[in-house]
Design a protein around this motif. Structure first.
Motif, short mmCIF file in Angstrom:
data_model
loop_
_atom_site.label_atom_id
_atom_site.label_comp_id
_atom_site.label_asym_id
_atom_site.label_seq_id
_atom_site.Cartn_x
_atom_site.Cartn_y
_atom_site.Cartn_z
N ARG A 78 44.78 37.15 38.82
CA ARG A 78 44.16 38.12 39.73
C ARG A 78 42.83 38.60 39.14
O ARG A 78 41.85 38.77 39.85
N VAL A 81 40.29 35.69 39.57
CA VAL A 81 39.82 35.57 40.97
C VAL A 81 38.90 36.74 41.32
O VAL A 81 37.86 36.56 41.95
N ARG A 85 34.92 36.66 42.59
CA ARG A 85 34.45 37.30 43.82
C ARG A 85 33.39 38.35 43.52
O ARG A 85 32.41 38.49 44.24
N ARG A 203 37.83 45.34 44.99
CA ARG A 203 38.41 44.27 44.15
C ARG A 203 38.94 44.84 42.84
O ARG A 203 39.99 44.45 42.37
N TYR A 213 44.03 43.59 48.90
CA TYR A 213 42.64 43.95 49.15
C TYR A 213 42.39 44.56 50.52
O TYR A 213 41.80 45.63 50.65
N SER B 57 43.69 36.73 54.62
CA SER B 57 44.66 37.35 53.69
C SER B 57 45.78 36.38 53.36
O SER B 57 46.25 36.31 52.22
N GLU B 60 44.67 33.85 50.83
CA GLU B 60 44.66 34.46 49.50
C GLU B 60 46.08 34.54 48.93
O GLU B 60 46.31 34.13 47.78
N CYS B 63 47.32 31.11 47.96
CA CYS B 63 46.68 30.61 46.74
C CYS B 63 47.33 31.23 45.51
O CYS B 63 47.57 30.55 44.51
N LEU B 84 39.53 30.09 48.15
CA LEU B 84 39.31 31.54 48.22
C LEU B 84 37.88 31.86 48.65
O LEU B 84 37.65 32.76 49.46
N SER B 87 37.38 30.83 52.35
CA SER B 87 38.01 31.79 53.26
C SER B 87 37.17 33.07 53.35
O SER B 87 37.03 33.66 54.43
#
Lengths: 226, 226
Positions: A78, A81, A85, A203, A213, B57, B60, B63, B84, B87
């Motif tokens: 997490r 990722v 982002r 995030r 999110y 969502s 995500e 994934c 990700l 999307s």
């Protein structure tokens, strides 16, 4: 091994904070170049965007390396990722600063901002500075209470964005269509800049709390924590 | 186990293709609602954005599940990160369609588009349709030759965007400042929509070829392959 791994994640976090510094500086100079019709300053922002893109690429490479070397568990995944982002958002914020600098350059030696709107753009520049500094803090400290603060700063930007439209659409608008088009796009860049800061803050909250999110409301989270 | 894993990645790919279909439909209806000042159609786009966000969502969540169940190797990790990012871009494209529908709603029962610019927005809508359909194909087929095609379609959008500014800034522009502000933002939404398609195509190319994202030139890759 585990320790090296976490120091690598710390390094990624440091890179993201460094990106907020560069993006903040770019936005500051972009606003100044816009208000002063300062071509050299505008050029420095445009030339400097590459450095921001380079860190974004480095963040991505580091995230892959970290994942390949040590298979990440759910929480770490997490974080990785989120880092990817956040870096994409910061890169985009750099692009928006560059767009503003390019508008300044395009209208040089005139200013793209009519005198009547200078205070609004000055305020937007200050809010942008403020929001990106807070974004750096939230990344560095993972202090989720800052997320609500960033959301409030974004609301201030939205207010300025709306105020600008009132000015442009008022009968007293004397600057014609070209200036209206220019300031519409410029204002949109500032507004999107602050939106990205909110996305980043969400995030960070997501990583810190595990809340998905899309449903995160920073205000609610702060209330839950306090 | 490995097979289930890959069928899960296929499912994510299917979800992304489904997103392109929903986004394409949203953009089509948004353009129509804009040109016809059709309030019901505009409302349908605005209400439909939730469905797009919901798939984003789900992508995500899928994934994360895929990563947690079976530790991904480098290539798979690249696929997951690309999914990700893709999307996120598609979700944003849906937002842009929604912005267009909201502009149509705001000006209803008038049209936000002066008659002189109807052909331009009709063409932008057609290009947007085209680019999102190709985006669906490139995700489904991983055919990197489509990336160059998408880049060319984006150039067509940029040309229309510039053409629009020529019209708005010409002395013959009779529609005033409000219409100029409206069409400036609308045109920007179409332009960004196509930009996101290019970003997605580049991501697919990156997964297919392993070339780092920032340096990918779809034209060059197609030339290298042919």
């Amino acid at each position: 091994m585990r320790e090296t791994y976490h120091s690598q994640l710390d390094q990624v976090s440091d890179e993201l904070v460094e990106m907020t510094r560069l993006v903040g500086s770019a936005m500051n100079r972009a606003t100044q170049s816009l208000l002063d019709a300062d071509l050299a300053l505008a050029e420095s922002v445009i030339a400097g965007d590459e450095a921001i893109d380079a860190i974004a690429s480095k963040v991505e490479a580091d995230c892959f390396q970290v994942s390949a070397r040590q298979q990440p568990v759910a929480t770490d995944l997490r974080i990785i990722v989120a880092a990817l982002r956040i870096s994409a958002s910061l890169e985009r914020m750099g692009d928006l600063a560059e767009h503003i600098a390019k508008a300044a350059r395009m209208r040089y030696p005139s200013s793209a901002v009519p005198v009547q709107l200078r205070p609004t753009f000055q305020a937007m520049g200050a809010v942008a500075q403020n929001v990106v500094a807070k974004t750096g803090s939230v990344i560095a400290t993972k202090d989720v209470s800052l997320a609500a603060d960033i959301a409030r700063t974004d609301e201030e930007m939205d207010r300025l964005h709306k105020e600008l439209f009132s000015t442009v659409l008022a009968p007293s608008w004397d600057f014609g269509v070209e200036a209206a088009v220019d300031v519409t796009l410029l204002s949109r860049y500032y507004e999107r800049f602050a939106d990205h800061a909110v996305t980043i803050a969400k995030r960070v909250v997501y990583v810190a709390t595990g809340e998905p999110y899309a449903t995160v409301d920073p205000e609610a989270i702060v209330e839950n924590l306090s």
